[in-house]
Design a protein around this motif. Structure first.
Motif, mmCIF file in Angstrom:
data_model
loop_
_atom_site.group_PDB
_atom_site.id
_atom_site.type_symbol
_atom_site.label_atom_id
_atom_site.label_comp_id
_atom_site.label_asym_id
_atom_site.label_seq_id
_atom_site.Cartn_x
_atom_site.Cartn_y
_atom_site.Cartn_z
ATOM 1 N N GLN A 4 -0.209 6.442 6.695
ATOM 2 C CA GLN A 4 -1.100 7.527 7.104
ATOM 3 C C GLN A 4 -0.557 8.796 6.460
ATOM 4 O O GLN A 4 0.614 9.115 6.589
ATOM 5 N N ILE A 5 -1.444 9.507 5.752
ATOM 6 C CA ILE A 5 -1.009 10.596 4.874
ATOM 7 C C ILE A 5 -1.631 11.910 5.342
ATOM 8 O O ILE A 5 -2.822 11.966 5.686
ATOM 9 N N TYR A 6 -0.798 12.963 5.328
ATOM 10 C CA TYR A 6 -1.254 14.315 5.665
ATOM 11 C C TYR A 6 -0.908 15.239 4.498
ATOM 12 O O TYR A 6 0.194 15.171 3.944
ATOM 13 N N ILE A 7 -1.860 16.104 4.127
ATOM 14 C CA ILE A 7 -1.629 17.116 3.096
ATOM 15 C C ILE A 7 -1.985 18.479 3.680
ATOM 16 O O ILE A 7 -3.130 18.704 4.101
ATOM 17 N N ALA A 8 -0.984 19.357 3.741
ATOM 18 C CA ALA A 8 -1.148 20.703 4.310
ATOM 19 C C ALA A 8 -1.782 20.640 5.693
ATOM 20 O O ALA A 8 -2.686 21.418 6.027
ATOM 21 N N LEU A 39 -1.966 -0.751 -7.481
ATOM 22 C CA LEU A 39 -1.874 -1.816 -6.482
ATOM 23 C C LEU A 39 -1.555 -3.146 -7.165
ATOM 24 O O LEU A 39 -2.001 -3.388 -8.290
ATOM 25 N N PRO A 40 -0.811 -4.043 -6.514
ATOM 26 C CA PRO A 40 -0.664 -5.406 -7.042
ATOM 27 C C PRO A 40 -2.038 -6.054 -7.197
ATOM 28 O O PRO A 40 -2.974 -5.752 -6.446
ATOM 29 N N LYS A 41 -2.152 -6.976 -8.159
ATOM 30 C CA LYS A 41 -3.455 -7.578 -8.441
ATOM 31 C C LYS A 41 -4.052 -8.275 -7.231
ATOM 32 O O LYS A 41 -5.262 -8.261 -7.040
ATOM 33 N N TRP A 42 -3.181 -8.883 -6.398
ATOM 34 C CA TRP A 42 -3.744 -9.641 -5.274
ATOM 35 C C TRP A 42 -4.354 -8.729 -4.217
ATOM 36 O O TRP A 42 -5.086 -9.198 -3.335
ATOM 37 N N GLY A 82 -5.485 6.607 4.821
ATOM 38 C CA GLY A 82 -4.567 5.625 4.276
ATOM 39 C C GLY A 82 -4.553 5.602 2.760
ATOM 40 O O GLY A 82 -5.027 6.538 2.103
ATOM 41 N N CYS A 83 -4.034 4.521 2.220
ATOM 42 C CA CYS A 83 -3.874 4.389 0.765
ATOM 43 C C CYS A 83 -5.211 4.489 0.037
ATOM 44 O O CYS A 83 -5.369 5.296 -0.887
ATOM 45 N N THR A 84 -6.185 3.689 0.433
ATOM 46 C CA THR A 84 -7.457 3.693 -0.285
ATOM 47 C C THR A 84 -8.214 5.006 -0.085
ATOM 48 O O THR A 84 -8.943 5.440 -0.982
ATOM 49 N N PHE A 143 0.829 -1.200 0.000
ATOM 50 C CA PHE A 143 0.000 0.000 0.000
ATOM 51 C C PHE A 143 0.870 1.261 0.000
ATOM 52 O O PHE A 143 0.574 2.232 -0.703
ATOM 53 N N CYS A 144 1.945 1.226 0.788
ATOM 54 C CA CYS A 144 2.839 2.385 0.821
ATOM 55 C C CYS A 144 3.515 2.593 -0.531
ATOM 56 O O CYS A 144 3.640 3.739 -1.006
ATOM 57 N N TRP A 145 3.941 1.503 -1.158
ATOM 58 C CA TRP A 145 4.587 1.631 -2.477
ATOM 59 C C TRP A 145 3.603 2.127 -3.524
ATOM 60 O O TRP A 145 3.971 2.872 -4.429
ATOM 61 N N ALA A 146 2.333 1.725 -3.419
ATOM 62 C CA ALA A 146 1.334 2.214 -4.374
ATOM 63 C C ALA A 146 1.159 3.728 -4.238
ATOM 64 O O ALA A 146 1.028 4.445 -5.237
ATOM 65 N N VAL A 147 1.168 4.236 -2.991
ATOM 66 C CA VAL A 147 1.063 5.687 -2.773
ATOM 67 C C VAL A 147 2.299 6.391 -3.323
ATOM 68 O O VAL A 147 2.197 7.445 -3.972
#
Length: 493
Positions: free
Chosen positions: A437-441, A483-486, A447-449, A388-392
Motif C-alpha cells: 500500500q503506497i502513499y505519496i505526499a 513484474l515476473p512473467k507469471w 497497490g502495485c497495479t 508486487f512489492c519488489w516490482a514497485v
C-alpha cells in the motif's frame, strides 16, 4: 566427501557417464560431464590454470585487473577464480551471446563490455587487446596460452586414462573453441597410446579446420580477419570466426585423426535428447559434440569405448534457440491434467473465504501509520519478499525516487505483533488486505497495479511534481514489464 580449502580445489575429477539409450548397440559411448565443475563448464580448468601460471611467472601482479575475450564460459570460470583470488575482472563479449551468460558474469563481480555482433569473435578479441594495452591489464589470451592446453594434458586427459585403466580407449571426440581442450587432451591421450583416435567436431556450415585454408594473421600473430570459411552457427563457444593458435597446433602436431561436420539442428536435437532420454542437462555445444561422437560410434568396432566431451550445462542457453520450444504456459495436455481434479485451478474461481469478525484497531499502530504517512513524502507499506512489492521497488529505483519501505513482516515488527496490527490499520483505511500500500505526499495511491496504471496515465508524474519530489524525467518504460512473467495478465484457458 572431502573438505576443501577453497572452491578452486573442487575443479576437475568430473564423472564419465555411459549413455544407455542414445548409444548404438554394441558400442560403449561415454560422456565426460564437465558441468560438474563448480561453475558448470570445462572452462573452469583453464581459468584456474591460466591465472596461476601468470602468478607463477609474474605476468599477473597482486590486485591487477584481468581481462579476456569470451563467449561466456571462460569468463564465468575466470570470474570464479578472480573472485576467490581477489583480482578485478573485465570481459569483452559479442552482443549475440546469451543474456544469462552476461548476468552470471556480473553476478560474480565481473564487468562485461559488449562488442557489436557484426564484428564477431575477432571484434571482442581486439577490444580486449585494446583495453589491456590502454589500462595495463593482464590479458589471458586463452586462444594462444599454452597454460590452457597444459591444464587438460595434466588433468582431463589423465582422468580419462585413469577411468580406462585396463581397457582400451578407441576414440575421444571434442569440439573446439580456444582449442585448449582439443590440444591438451589429445597430447595426453596420444602420449599414452598413439592408437587412440582424436576426432574434432565443427559446424558443417563453418568448416574452419576442415576447409584447408590458413587463418589470416597480422604481424603480431593475432587474427587479422575472419576466416574465409566462417559462417554464423548455433553452437555458442564452438568455432569462433578464426582458428586459434592452440587449434592450429593440434593440427600441426598431427594429433587430429578426423574432423566431423555437425549440423546446427542436429546439435539442438541431441542436446534435448540428452535431457529427455538420459537425464543429462547440457548445452548446444554438448549436443553438437554428441552428434559427432554418435557418428564415430556407429563406425567403431563392436565393444569399442568412445568418449565424448560435454563442455557445459544447459542453463547457459535458456534464451537461445535450444529452449525456443519450451513454453511458459500450460499446454493442452497439462491443462487437461489440471482439469482432471476439481481444486487449485486457474479456470475456476476459488471459494471466497469467510469474513472474520472485525477487531478494534491498535492505537499505537494507528499512530505509527499516521506518523509515516504525514512525514515521509513517499512511503510503501510492504512485505520483504513479495513480487508486487519488489516490482514497485524496482520502479522507484528506475525513477530515482527516494522512498521509505516499511516491511511489516520484518523481524523488527514481530514484537507485540506490530506488523499484524499495522496491516489491520491499513486494511480498514484502504479497504484492501493486500500489499503493498503506497502513499505519496499523504495521498493513498493504492497497490502495485494502481501505481503502475497511474504512471501509464501520467498521474504519478503529476503527483510527484505537485509534491516537489525529485525523479528522473528521462525514464520511459512500461512499469508492468517489471513484474515476473507469471504475474502478467493470464491468457484465457
Amino acid at each position: 566427501m572431502a573438505r576443501y580449502d577453497n572452491i578452486l580445489e573442487t575443479i576437475g575429477r568430473t564423472p564419465l557417464v555411459r549413455l544407455n539409450r542414445l548409444a548404438p548397440a554394441g558400442v560403449n559411448l561415454w560422456v565426460k560431464v564437465e558441468s560438474f565443475n563448480p561453475l558448470g563448464s570445462v572452462k573452469d580448468r583453464m581459468a584456474r590454470a591460466v591465472i596461476e601460471d601468470a602468478e607463477r611467472s609474474g605476468a599477473l601482479r597482486p590486485g591487477q585487473t584481468v581481462i579476456e575475450a569470451t563467449s561466456g564460459n571462460t569468463g564465468i570460470g575466470l570470474a570464479m577464480v578472480c573472485a576467490q583470488k581477489g583480482y578485478p575482472l573485465v570481459v569483452t563479449m559479442a552482443e549475440s551471446f546469451s543474456l544469462e551468460r552476461r548476468r552470471l558474469l556480473r553476478f560474480l563481480g565481473a564487468r562485461v563490455v559488449l562488442t557489436p555482433a557484426a564484428e564477431k569473435g575477432t571484434g571482442m578479441l581486439n577490444k580486449a587487446s585494446e583495453l589491456a594495452e590502454r589500462h595495463g591489464w593482464f590479458l589471458c589470451r586463452q586462444f594462444d596460452n599454452e597454460a590452457n592446453a597444459e591444464a587438460h594434458t595434466r588433468t582431463t586427459a589423465q582422468e580419462i586414462l585413469a577411468d580406462f585403466a585396463g581397457d582400451t580407449l578407441h576414440a575421444f571426440v571434442s569440439g573446439f573453441g580456444t582449442g585448449g581442450t582439443l590440444l591438451g587432451v589429445a597430447r595426453g591421450l596420444k602420449a599414452a597410446d598413439r592408437r587412440i583416435r582424436i576426432v574434432a567436431a565443427e559446424p558443417d556450415n563453418s568448416p574452419l579446420l576442415g576447409g584447408g585454408f590458413a587463418q589470416p594473421r597480422d604481424a603480431s600473430g593475432r587474427p587479422s580477419a575472419s576466416h574465409p570459411h566462417f559462417r554464423p552457427h548455433l553452437m555458442q563457444g564452438w568455432s569462433p570466426d578464426f582458428i586459434s593458435r592452440l587449434a592450429e597446433r593440434a593440427r600441426a602436431e598431427g594429433l587430429i585423426d578426423e574432423i566431423v561436420p555437425v549440423a546446427g539442428q542436429e546439435a539442438l536435437r541431441l542436446a534435448r535428447a540428452l535431457a529427455t532420454q538420459e537425464g543429462i542437462f547440457a548445452g548446444t555445444s554438448s549436443g553438437a559434440t554428441l552428434a559427432a561422437a554418435l557418428d564415430v560410434a556407429r563406425r567403431s568396432p563392436h565393444g569399442a569405448h568412445v568418449v565424448c566431451m560435454l563442455p557445459d550445462t544447459g542453463e547457459r542457453y535458456l534464451s537461445t534457440p535450444l529452449f525456443e520450444h519450451i513454453a511458459d504456459e500450460m499446454n493442452d495436455v497439462e491443462l487437461a491434467l489440471s482439469r482432471s481434479t476439481p481444486g487449485y485451478r486457474f479456470d475456476v474461481a476459488p471459494a471466497a473465504p469467510a469474513e472474520a469478525a472485525p477487531q478494534a484497531l491498535d492505537a499505537s499502530a494507528e499512530a505509527f501509520v499516521d506518523l509515516l504517512v504525514c512525514n515521509q513524502p513517499v512511503v510503501m507499506f510492504a512485505l520483504e519478499w513479495c513480487e508486487f512489492c519488489w516490482a514497485v521497488r524496482k520502479l522507484f529505483a528506475r525513477l530515482r525516487v527516494a522512498f521509505e519501505s516499511v516491511d511489516v513482516d520484518a523481524v523488527r515488527f514481530k514484537e507485540g505483533d506490530l506488523g499484524v496490527k499495522v496491516r489491520a490499520v491499513l486494511k480498514q483505511r484502504t479497504g484492501s488486505p493486500t500489499m503493498p500500500q503506497i502513499y505519496i505526499a499523504g495521498r493513498h495511491v493504492g497497490g502495485c497495479t494502481d501505481l503502475f496504471d497511474a504512471m501509464r496515465q501520467g498521474e504519478l508524474q503529476r503527483w510527484l511534481d505537485a509534491a516537489g519530489i525529485a525523479y528522473d524525467r528521462n525514464v520511459h518504460l512500461d512499469p508492468y514489464s517489471l513484474l515476473p512473467k507469471w504475474l502478467h495478465p493470464r491468457r484465457a484457458a
